[in-house]
Design a protein around this motif. Structure first.
Motif, mmCIF file in Angstrom:
data_model
loop_
_atom_site.group_PDB
_atom_site.id
_atom_site.type_symbol
_atom_site.label_atom_id
_atom_site.label_comp_id
_atom_site.label_asym_id
_atom_site.label_seq_id
_atom_site.Cartn_x
_atom_site.Cartn_y
_atom_site.Cartn_z
ATOM 1 N N CYS A 2 0.841 -1.195 0.000
ATOM 2 C CA CYS A 2 0.000 0.000 0.000
ATOM 3 C C CYS A 2 0.876 1.245 0.000
ATOM 4 O O CYS A 2 1.760 1.399 0.856
ATOM 5 N N LEU A 3 0.642 2.130 -0.972
ATOM 6 C CA LEU A 3 1.447 3.360 -1.071
ATOM 7 C C LEU A 3 1.027 4.387 -0.033
ATOM 8 O O LEU A 3 1.771 5.311 0.268
ATOM 9 N N ASP A 4 -0.152 4.289 0.476
ATOM 10 C CA ASP A 4 -0.723 5.016 1.624
ATOM 11 C C ASP A 4 -0.620 6.537 1.644
ATOM 12 O O ASP A 4 -0.791 7.155 2.683
ATOM 13 N N SER A 5 -0.368 7.181 0.502
ATOM 14 C CA SER A 5 -0.440 8.648 0.449
ATOM 15 C C SER A 5 -0.565 9.104 -0.994
ATOM 16 O O SER A 5 -0.084 8.429 -1.913
ATOM 17 N N ASP A 6 -1.204 10.250 -1.184
ATOM 18 C CA ASP A 6 -1.363 10.804 -2.534
ATOM 19 C C ASP A 6 -0.008 11.036 -3.195
ATOM 20 O O ASP A 6 0.177 10.784 -4.388
ATOM 21 N N THR A 7 0.945 11.532 -2.417
ATOM 22 C CA THR A 7 2.269 11.850 -2.948
ATOM 23 C C THR A 7 2.974 10.602 -3.466
ATOM 24 O O THR A 7 3.583 10.617 -4.542
ATOM 25 N N LYS A 8 2.878 9.501 -2.722
ATOM 26 C CA LYS A 8 3.523 8.264 -3.149
ATOM 27 C C LYS A 8 2.861 7.708 -4.405
ATOM 28 O O LYS A 8 3.544 7.183 -5.295
ATOM 29 N N ASN A 13 -2.955 -5.794 -10.501
ATOM 30 C CA ASN A 13 -3.191 -5.314 -9.144
ATOM 31 C C ASN A 13 -4.442 -4.428 -9.057
ATOM 32 O O ASN A 13 -4.741 -3.867 -8.015
ATOM 33 N N ALA A 14 -5.148 -4.273 -10.185
ATOM 34 C CA ALA A 14 -6.341 -3.421 -10.205
ATOM 35 C C ALA A 14 -7.465 -4.043 -9.378
ATOM 36 O O ALA A 14 -7.540 -5.265 -9.218
ATOM 37 N N VAL A 15 -8.336 -3.193 -8.866
ATOM 38 C CA VAL A 15 -9.485 -3.655 -8.079
ATOM 39 C C VAL A 15 -10.609 -4.023 -9.047
ATOM 40 O O VAL A 15 -11.262 -3.151 -9.614
ATOM 41 N N GLU A 16 -10.815 -5.327 -9.237
ATOM 42 C CA GLU A 16 -11.832 -5.780 -10.183
ATOM 43 C C GLU A 16 -13.184 -6.014 -9.521
ATOM 44 O O GLU A 16 -14.198 -6.140 -10.210
ATOM 45 N N GLU A 74 -6.574 4.584 -2.138
ATOM 46 C CA GLU A 74 -5.545 5.156 -1.276
ATOM 47 C C GLU A 74 -4.246 4.356 -1.292
ATOM 48 O O GLU A 74 -3.181 4.869 -0.916
ATOM 49 N N CYS A 75 -4.288 3.090 -1.743
ATOM 50 C CA CYS A 75 -3.082 2.261 -1.794
ATOM 51 C C CYS A 75 -2.390 2.315 -3.156
ATOM 52 O O CYS A 75 -1.338 1.709 -3.347
ATOM 53 N N GLY A 76 -2.990 3.015 -4.125
ATOM 54 C CA GLY A 76 -2.400 3.089 -5.449
ATOM 55 C C GLY A 76 -2.863 1.999 -6.386
ATOM 56 O O GLY A 76 -2.258 1.789 -7.441
ATOM 57 N N GLN A 77 -3.935 1.293 -6.045
ATOM 58 C CA GLN A 77 -4.515 0.299 -6.948
ATOM 59 C C GLN A 77 -5.484 0.990 -7.905
ATOM 60 O O GLN A 77 -6.288 1.832 -7.489
#
Length: 384
Positions: free
Chosen positions: A52-58, A285-288, A353-356
């Motif tokens: 999880c990238l856990d931030s907008d910036t990441k 890794n997309a949310v299907e 929020e995790c970048g998925q």
């Protein structure tokens, strides 16, 4: 001396079999170790992907280089007797639109909206407008193009004579359709008044008219059935984040056949993703499961709203980040979110929020900011 005994069927004795067992055990061990290594690698790869990238910036830093600005030029073309050329009249003028796309593999494939790739089919209203224009352009060409004009002169002849072209259907002559009459209005003689010539000498007007008509050469016109007018791409290209407006040529790949699934694939003509794109957007890794997307969850979009106008800076083209929240449950095709956006962001990736990847942005409500929609990620496989 030790004598090896051979059994009648040619097999080795039990002593020899025992000696060979260590080799079988070693081979079996190698197979097990290789299998464990393979699945361990896949597991570790999935674990790395699912971090999880856990931030907008990441999220932005990870995917900014994979998101591209799309520029699409298209126009009206005519094909007559196999000769194709682009029309340049005012009502057939060339158009340029901008959109967003993102790399999804190493072969230069870019995911975007189908309406970015075929803007003339973006809506029923736009489609009807284009079809009406095609009919008018066809009739105008038929009103001026004669059969004695050579194929090589079609384009220049039509350009020179376009000002006198009329969309009136010369063959049917019924006046139906979307016509743009170019003939001058004629004044009608008031009823009950008799025209009196100022010349007392009588003139045989019938003979004069016949002589004039006989002196005019009869022209044969090209049938409108032999004239094909259509809209197509002139060129389509992409620019990378941080580039100096350097456009890389592309070709259009697959486009969704379902009008409700606004998705399509673009690909660089050299079929190679640039080296500057170190991480493309992982579709695996997309949310299907779109039913897991519920109101209140984070939504992050990276794209090019307003196209080149907002993207161009003194230090090159810059992609932008916008965030909001999911505001309505999925209807199986699209998801609604409160991200500020406008024209040009069509085709932008939308992440959680995790970048998925959760959706591909495709439209919004012009009258109100913060109401936008994306095609849910589960439909990507239908075009990719």
């Amino acid at each position: 001396m030790k004598i090896r005994k051979i059994e009648p069927n040619g097999d080795l004795t039990a002593i020899d079999k025992k000696k060979r067992n260590p080799y079988k055990i070693a081979l079996f061990a190698i197979i097990i170790l290789s299998t464990a290594t393979f699945f361990g690698f896949k597991y570790s790869k999935n674990q790395a992907t699912n971090i999880c990238l856990d931030s907008d910036t990441k999220v932005y830093d990870t995917y900014k280089d994979a998101v591209v600005l799309v520029k699409h030029r298209y126009g009206y073309f005519a094909k007559i007797n196999g000769k194709e050329f682009q029309l340049t009249a005012e009502e057939a003028k060339e158009e340029t639109i901008y959109g967003t796309g993102f790399f999804v593999d190493k072969e230069g494939k870019i995911l975007t909206n189908s309406h970015v790739l075929q803007p003339w089919n973006s809506s029923n209203e736009e489609n009807e407008k284009v079809n009406t224009n095609i009919r008018n352009l066809t009739m105008k060409i038929a009103s001026i193009l004669t059969t004695d004009v050579s194929e090589d002169e079609y384009e220049s002849f039509i350009q020179r004579n376009w000002s006198v072209a009329s969309s009136y259907n010369r063959e049917e002559g019924d006046g139906e359709g979307d016509y743009e009459e170019s003939s001058e209005e004629t004044s009608e003689q008031p009823a009950g008044e008799e025209f009196v010539s100022s010349n007392d000498t009588e003139v045989d007007t019938t003979k004069a008219s016949t002589d004039i008509a006989a002196s005019i050469p009869i022209k044969e016109y090209v049938s409108k059935d032999d004239i094909e007018v259509y809209v197509k791409t002139v060129d389509i290209a992409i620019a990378l984040h941080n580039s100096e407006e350097e456009w890389l040529n592309c070709e259009i790949g697959k486009i969704s056949e379902d009008t409700n699934i606004d998705l399509g694939v673009l690909q660089l003509t050299d079929h190679q993703t640039p080296n500057s794109v170190t991480k493309f957007i992982d579709l695996e890794n997309a949310v299907e499961d779109d039913q897991s997307l519920t109101p209140g969850q984070k939504a992050i979009m990276i794209g090019y709203p307003l196209g080149i106008d907002l993207a161009k800076t003194n230090s090159g083209i810059k992609v932008q980040l916008y965030d909001g929240k999911i505001s309505k449950e999925s209807d199986e095709n699209k998801i609604q979110y409160s991200i500020t956006s406008t024209h040009g962001a069509s085709g932008a990736p939308v992440f959680n929020e995790c970048g998925q990847l959760i959706a591909v942005n495709f439209g919004g409500v012009d009258q109100v900011q913060g109401i936008n929609f994306g095609i849910v990620a589960k439909h990507i496989q239908s075009v990719y």
